[in-house]
Scaffold this motif. Structure first.
Motif, PDB file in Angstrom:
ATOM      1  N   UNK A  29      22.950 -51.166  82.454  1.00  0.00           N
ATOM      2  CA  UNK A  29      22.301 -51.616  82.685  1.00  0.00           C
ATOM      3  C   UNK A  29      21.582 -51.177  83.936  1.00  0.00           C
ATOM      4  N   UNK A  30      21.010 -49.466  83.035  1.00  0.00           N
ATOM      5  CA  UNK A  30      20.540 -48.329  83.162  1.00  0.00           C
ATOM      6  C   UNK A  30      19.772 -48.099  84.819  1.00  0.00           C
ATOM      7  N   UNK A  31      18.834 -49.257  84.517  1.00  0.00           N
ATOM      8  CA  UNK A  31      17.963 -48.751  86.359  1.00  0.00           C
ATOM      9  C   UNK A  31      18.477 -49.888  87.041  1.00  0.00           C
ATOM     10  N   UNK A  32      20.185 -50.249  87.306  1.00  0.00           N
ATOM     11  CA  UNK A  32      20.478 -51.074  88.320  1.00  0.00           C
ATOM     12  C   UNK A  32      21.019 -50.380  89.159  1.00  0.00           C
ATOM     13  N   UNK A  33      20.570 -51.301  90.595  1.00  0.00           N
ATOM     14  CA  UNK A  33      20.715 -50.291  91.958  1.00  0.00           C
ATOM     15  C   UNK A  33      21.749 -50.915  93.174  1.00  0.00           C
ATOM     16  N   UNK A  34      21.010 -52.127  93.054  1.00  0.00           N
ATOM     17  CA  UNK A  34      21.608 -52.994  93.977  1.00  0.00           C
ATOM     18  C   UNK A  34      22.721 -53.981  93.033  1.00  0.00           C
ATOM     19  N   UNK A  35      24.058 -54.466  93.785  1.00  0.00           N
ATOM     20  CA  UNK A  35      23.782 -55.010  94.034  1.00  0.00           C
ATOM     21  C   UNK A  35      24.793 -56.462  94.555  1.00  0.00           C
ATOM     22  N   UNK A  36      24.707 -57.654  94.930  1.00  0.00           N
ATOM     23  CA  UNK A  36      25.384 -58.440  95.534  1.00  0.00           C
ATOM     24  C   UNK A  36      26.158 -59.460  95.176  1.00  0.00           C
ATOM     25  N   UNK A  37      27.431 -59.346  95.391  1.00  0.00           N
ATOM     26  CA  UNK A  37      28.321 -60.408  95.411  1.00  0.00           C
ATOM     27  C   UNK A  37      28.316 -61.230  95.948  1.00  0.00           C
ATOM     28  N   UNK A  38      28.731 -62.805  95.567  1.00  0.00           N
ATOM     29  CA  UNK A  38      28.717 -63.747  96.200  1.00  0.00           C
ATOM     30  C   UNK A  38      30.313 -63.814  97.208  1.00  0.00           C
ATOM     31  N   UNK A  39      30.177 -64.849  98.003  1.00  0.00           N
ATOM     32  CA  UNK A  39      31.964 -64.666  98.867  1.00  0.00           C
ATOM     33  C   UNK A  39      32.319 -65.768  97.972  1.00  0.00           C
ATOM     34  N   UNK A  40      32.095 -66.053  97.497  1.00  0.00           N
ATOM     35  CA  UNK A  40      32.934 -66.826  96.063  1.00  0.00           C
ATOM     36  C   UNK A  40      33.378 -66.862  95.478  1.00  0.00           C
ATOM     37  N   UNK A  41      33.506 -65.522  94.544  1.00  0.00           N
ATOM     38  CA  UNK A  41      33.595 -64.373  93.421  1.00  0.00           C
ATOM     39  C   UNK A  41      35.713 -64.179  93.460  1.00  0.00           C
ATOM     40  N   UNK A  42      35.814 -64.163  92.802  1.00  0.00           N
ATOM     41  CA  UNK A  42      37.359 -64.092  92.685  1.00  0.00           C
ATOM     42  C   UNK A  42      37.430 -63.200  91.674  1.00  0.00           C
ATOM     43  N   UNK A  43      37.029 -62.542  90.465  1.00  0.00           N
ATOM     44  CA  UNK A  43      37.464 -62.172  89.589  1.00  0.00           C
ATOM     45  C   UNK A  43      36.366 -61.433  89.067  1.00  0.00           C
ATOM     46  N   UNK A  44      36.491 -59.819  88.630  1.00  0.00           N
ATOM     47  CA  UNK A  44      35.301 -59.243  87.902  1.00  0.00           C
ATOM     48  C   UNK A  44      35.894 -58.755  86.580  1.00  0.00           C
ATOM     49  N   UNK A  45      35.606 -58.983  85.418  1.00  0.00           N
ATOM     50  CA  UNK A  45      35.756 -58.550  83.872  1.00  0.00           C
ATOM     51  C   UNK A  45      36.200 -56.912  83.877  1.00  0.00           C
ATOM     52  N   UNK A  46      36.549 -56.418  82.855  1.00  0.00           N
ATOM     53  CA  UNK A  46      36.723 -55.475  82.388  1.00  0.00           C
ATOM     54  C   UNK A  46      35.318 -55.168  82.631  1.00  0.00           C
ATOM     55  N   UNK A  47      34.740 -53.695  81.695  1.00  0.00           N
ATOM     56  CA  UNK A  47      33.350 -52.735  82.586  1.00  0.00           C
ATOM     57  C   UNK A  47      32.233 -53.986  82.711  1.00  0.00           C
ATOM     58  N   UNK A  48      32.184 -54.561  83.497  1.00  0.00           N
ATOM     59  CA  UNK A  48      31.491 -55.457  83.884  1.00  0.00           C
ATOM     60  C   UNK A  48      30.162 -54.987  84.221  1.00  0.00           C
ATOM     61  N   UNK A  49      30.491 -54.029  84.536  1.00  0.00           N
ATOM     62  CA  UNK A  49      29.178 -53.016  85.250  1.00  0.00           C
ATOM     63  C   UNK A  49      29.314 -51.136  84.963  1.00  0.00           C
TER      64      UNK A  49
END
Length: 463
Positions: free
Chosen positions: A379-399
């Motif tokens: 996602x080449x234009x993505x500048x800001x990411x807000x991750x929610x309070x319940x997040x437990x895992x982020x997978x391989x090369x997600x970003x």
């Protein structure tokens, strides 16, 4: 009727009715000697001829306004009398036969001397009920009466012929609107046909509630559904690469797997998105010409893998009642710049928003626990990411390869389990904001520690 003045065809006239009780129901079968009414039609006799009028309105209990539709429909005083209770009298030119409260006019053909049922197109689907009576009355006279039948005019004659050849409907010559009302389905008679170009007349087939069987019709450009269609079945129009327009679909509730997969030319589909409850896997996959300013589906309960992959959606504002963004659901939606995800969604699937090159910011709901691999990759234009309070895992090369990413805001007090390559090739990350009480936990986390010098408490965020 001594003072009756006949209007021109299409003109209105007000008449006085001698039997006022008729006016309580517009469909009485006894409207005195001057006429009859079936389906709001009145037959008025004048100068030995019968003319057909359509009832426009009831003026009062003794008057009707009627409109002249047809002049000299039947000649009175003919030699054939009362064809049971389903017919009328015939002159040397016309016979009027009633079927299902509707009159049809049969034309005398002097070139034939014997009566044949096929001569008036009487079939089990049509006027079978009067065939024996009419045959008995007319065959002794050596007359043949042919129907003045109005057939559906098919823009593509091949479609009509396929329907007739496969016994779907018709009399071997054409298909009437009455034929089209008979309960039926098209089966697979069109499947893989590379020659048919349009089927806008599908709107006449009002018994059909599920569309399917047009997959591989690579020359089909347009189709119009009847208002009864509520479901578009698996593979219904898969790989119809020339299909540009689907209309009459405003009552559709269910779109199943691969329904429009590969319809690369599809640009117009008049769905009422507020009625949609289910969208199957790859339903609009590779519909690269399908453009919608906003995807607002308030009542949808399920959207399958890859459902909108490659579509020209610019905004997702309401995804109804779904609890997950499935794998590849919006991948390669290159025009997508605005996404709103509701609380209640618990996971973002593999490649869910991969290659969404216009997406600049995302807010992950607090209810989301898992962001799976490749979710926002490239996602080449993505500048800001807000991750929610319940997040437990982020997978391989997600970003992975989000080269414009500058700010991450993580609301989880416990750092999510994060793949070591989740943020690969994101050279512009400047700030990682976390709960004030969790700053140290993030700085010492095995992955988040890579950004230790950029991790700050949320109290330091600019207002």
């Amino acid at each position: 009727l001594s003072d009756f003045v006949q209007p021109s065809v299409g003109g209105n006239v007000t008449i006085e009715v001698s039997d006022a009780t008729f006016l309580t129901t517009y469909n009485s079968s006894d409207v005195t000697a001057f006429g009859e009414d079936f389906m709001y039609k009145i037959r008025i006799g004048l100068n030995g001829k019968y003319d057909v009028y359509k009832v426009i309105e009831k003026v009062d209990n003794t008057h009707l306004t009627v409109q002249l539709e047809e002049v000299n429909r039947i000649t009175s005083g003919s030699t054939v009398s009362n064809i049971a209770d389903r017919g009328e009298t015939a002159s040397t030119k016309y016979l009027r036969v009633m079927q299902n409260a509707d009159y049809m006019c049969w034309l005398y053909d002097t070139t034939l001397s014997t009566f044949r049922n096929d001569g008036i197109h009487m079939t089990a689907k049509g006027l079978k009920l009067v065939a024996d009576i009419v045959s008995r009355k007319l065959s002794s006279m050596g007359l043949l009466y042919r129907a003045k039948i109005e057939y559906i005019n098919f823009a593509d004659p091949l479609v009509k012929q396929l329907l007739i050849d496969n016994g779907i409907s018709g009399d071997g010559i054409g298909i009437t609107n009455a034929d089209a009302l008979i309960p039926l389905n098209f089966g697979t008679i069109f499947t893989g046909n590379t020659e048919i170009t349009s089927f806008d007349e599908c709107v006449n087939f009002k018994s059909i509630d599920t569309m399917y069987g047009f997959d591989g019709c690579i020359s089909l450009r347009s189709i119009v559904f009847s208002e009864k269609v509520y479901k578009i079945n698996n593979n219904a129009f898969k790989n119809c690469s020339s299909l540009q327009s689907v209309t009459g679909s405003s009552n559709v509730k269910e779109i199943w797997n691969d329904a429009f997969n590969g319809c690369t030319s599809l640009s117009v589909i008049d769905l009422d998105w507020s009625k949609i409850e289910q969208i199957g896997q790859r339903a609009f996959n590779s519909c690269v010409s399908l453009s919608t300013a906003e995807l607002n589906i308030p009542n949808v309960k399920y959207i399958g893998n890859g459902a909108f992959s490659g579509a020209k959606i610019t905004k997702v504002s309401n995804l109804g009642k779904i609890t997950e963004i499935t794998n590849g659901c919006f991948s390669s939606c290159s025009s997508l710049s605005d996404v709103t995800l509701h609380e209640g969604i618990t996971s973002l699937g593999f490649s869910a928003f991969e290659n969404c090159s216009s997406l600049q910011s995302i807010v992950i709901p607090d209810s989301v626990t898992d962001i799976y691999a490749y979710c926002y990759q490239h996602d080449s234009s993505l500048k800001t990411v807000v991750l929610g309070s319940g997040l437990q895992s982020i997978g391989n090369v997600a970003f992975n390869d989000c080269k414009a990413l500058e700010v991450i805001i993580s609301k989880a007090t416990v750092p999510p389990t994060t793949a070591s390559n989740a943020f690969n090739n994101t050279p512009k990350i400047q700030f990682v904001y976390v709960p004030d009480e969790s700053v140290e936990a993030y700085k010492t986390h095995d992955v988040w520690s890579n950004y230790a010098d950029r991790i700050k408490g949320m109290s330091e965020m600019p207002s």
